[in-house]
Design a protein around this motif. Structure first.
Motif, PDB file in Angstrom:
ATOM      1  N   TYR A 115      -4.133  25.122  -3.956  1.00  0.00           N
ATOM      2  CA  TYR A 115      -4.067  25.975  -2.779  1.00  0.00           C
ATOM      3  C   TYR A 115      -2.685  26.579  -2.567  1.00  0.00           C
ATOM      4  O   TYR A 115      -1.664  25.895  -2.634  1.00  0.00           O
ATOM      5  CB  TYR A 115      -4.443  25.200  -1.521  1.00  0.00           C
ATOM      6  N   ARG A 117      -1.361  29.787   0.317  1.00  0.00           N
ATOM      7  CA  ARG A 117      -1.841  30.766   1.301  1.00  0.00           C
ATOM      8  C   ARG A 117      -1.898  32.164   0.686  1.00  0.00           C
ATOM      9  O   ARG A 117      -2.691  33.011   1.107  1.00  0.00           O
ATOM     10  CB  ARG A 117      -0.930  30.785   2.533  1.00  0.00           C
ATOM     11  N   GLY A 121      -5.731  31.052  -0.039  1.00  0.00           N
ATOM     12  CA  GLY A 121      -5.777  31.411   1.374  1.00  0.00           C
ATOM     13  C   GLY A 121      -6.246  32.837   1.597  1.00  0.00           C
ATOM     14  O   GLY A 121      -6.979  33.129   2.552  1.00  0.00           O
ATOM     15  N   HIS A 124     -10.111  33.106   1.256  1.00  0.00           N
ATOM     16  CA  HIS A 124     -10.838  32.635   2.433  1.00  0.00           C
ATOM     17  C   HIS A 124     -10.653  33.583   3.621  1.00  0.00           C
ATOM     18  O   HIS A 124     -11.578  33.748   4.437  1.00  0.00           O
ATOM     19  CB  HIS A 124     -10.394  31.225   2.787  1.00  0.00           C
ATOM     20  N   GLU A 142     -14.720  25.950   3.927  1.00  0.00           N
ATOM     21  CA  GLU A 142     -13.744  26.568   3.038  1.00  0.00           C
ATOM     22  C   GLU A 142     -13.147  25.481   2.139  1.00  0.00           C
ATOM     23  O   GLU A 142     -12.410  24.612   2.603  1.00  0.00           O
ATOM     24  CB  GLU A 142     -12.624  27.240   3.849  1.00  0.00           C
ATOM     25  N   ARG A 144     -10.532  24.193  -0.122  1.00  0.00           N
ATOM     26  CA  ARG A 144      -9.150  24.574  -0.366  1.00  0.00           C
ATOM     27  C   ARG A 144      -8.687  23.979  -1.693  1.00  0.00           C
ATOM     28  O   ARG A 144      -9.319  24.206  -2.726  1.00  0.00           O
ATOM     29  CB  ARG A 144      -8.287  24.142   0.817  1.00  0.00           C
ATOM     30  N   ASP A 190       4.625  25.751   1.485  1.00  0.00           N
ATOM     31  CA  ASP A 190       3.321  25.988   0.872  1.00  0.00           C
ATOM     32  C   ASP A 190       3.018  24.848  -0.106  1.00  0.00           C
ATOM     33  O   ASP A 190       3.889  24.418  -0.858  1.00  0.00           O
ATOM     34  CB  ASP A 190       3.354  27.326   0.130  1.00  0.00           C
TER      35      ASP A 190
END
Length: 306
Positions: A115, A117, A121, A124, A142, A144, A190
């Motif tokens: 994952y 973002r 991310g 999604h 979702e 991830r 992240d």
């Protein structure tokens, strides 16, 4: 019996050399690339046979998952769709199709196990936007980061074991790779890098590997720093320092054959390694391997059990 939609999402790919400009324009948010950059990208596709097999592989993954879920008899009926981020069929189109089929729940899986973002991310977010555009209110799971899932770890370990089978371990360096992303993600907290290293350590532990490194590949020229070290730099360092005679690259951040595998590794990295006097080998991509399909099936099953 509930009607469950499962959306498998991938990055996308041009279907022909003529589609490269539109594809690259979409990646750039509608800003057309220079003719020189288009020609450069088209040449890379020519080097791998004119096109990437990513779309066909993703369809095979979806078909195999649909068949596996049907055999599992979870008490639901399943509708599987493929949605691409940067080429048809787009995620928005896939979500619309699932809604037309009357799904009551949705399980969304990005075909990228780790994952960030900026990557998973964004997939999604595109799903949420597609649902909001149609005022569709239904439960959505979702999925991830799933790079630590035991079935995924075993699948990667099997591929790596196969690649190492006839090589002397003490003279061989395993290099796990993943697509680089902007380095600012580190400061932003992240989880991408942490998840990747965790996956690599798990696979190494399964095989009892002591001689391995991690590198990033396929960074874009955006004018800002990207996550490193870069694979080509690592290959040079291994050769200069005499750390190994053989290198086996395991692209743990990727599931399927596409440009970043077939060109960035099989052409560019291979040429660099051999130029430094290293023998080069890559693990076979999982593509629609049954162990990967079992992993995806488990992700769906676990999401529905929550």
């Amino acid at each position: 019996m509930a009607r469950i939609g499962v959306l498998l999402m991938a990055y996308g790919t041009p279907r022909s050399l003529e589609d490269v400009e539109a594809y690259y324009t979409h990646i750039r948010g509608g800003r057309p690339p220079s003719p020189e950059r288009v020609a450069e990208l088209q040449e890379r596709y020519r080097r791998i046979g004119g096109r990437s097999p990513l779309f066909e592989i993703t369809l095979r993954q979806a078909q195999a998952l649909e068949a596996r879920l049907a055999r599992l008899a979870l008490g639901h009926s399943f509708r599987i769709r493929v949605g691409m981020k940067h080429s048809p069929p787009f995620i928005d189109e896939a979500v619309a199709g699932l809604l037309e089929e009357g799904i009551e729940r949705l399980v969304a899986i990005a075909l990228a196990p780790h994952y960030s973002r900026m990557s998973v991310g964004a997939y999604h977010a595109a799903v949420r936007e597609a649902l909001a555009r149609r005022s569709a209110a239904l439960p959505v799971a979702e999925i991830r980061g799933w790079g630590s899932h035991p079935l995924f770890v075993i699948a990667v370990a099997e591929r790596l074991k196969e690649a190492l089978e006839d090589l002397p371990r003490q003279e061989t360096m395993v290099i796990f790779t993943a697509h680089s992303l902007p380095a600012r993600l580190r400061e932003e907290g992240d989880p991408y890098e942490t998840e990747l290293l965790d996956s690599a350590r798990r696979v190494a532990r399964v095989l009892g590997l002591d001689h391995w490194r991690f590198a990033y590949q396929s960074a874009s020229a955006t004018g800002e720093p990207w996550l490193g070290p870069d694979l080509l730099e690592v290959l040079e360092a291994i050769a200069r320092q005499g750390e190994a005679r053989h290198v086996v690259v395991c692209p743990i951040g990727f599931l399927a054959d596409h440009l970043e595998i077939l060109y960035d590794l099989d052409v560019e990295a291979r040429e660099a390694a051999e130029g430094w006097g290293l023998s080069f080998r890559r693990t076979r991509s999982l593509n629609d391997d049954p162990l990967l399909i079992e992993t995806l099936m488990a992700l769906v099953s676990e999401a529905l059990a929550d």
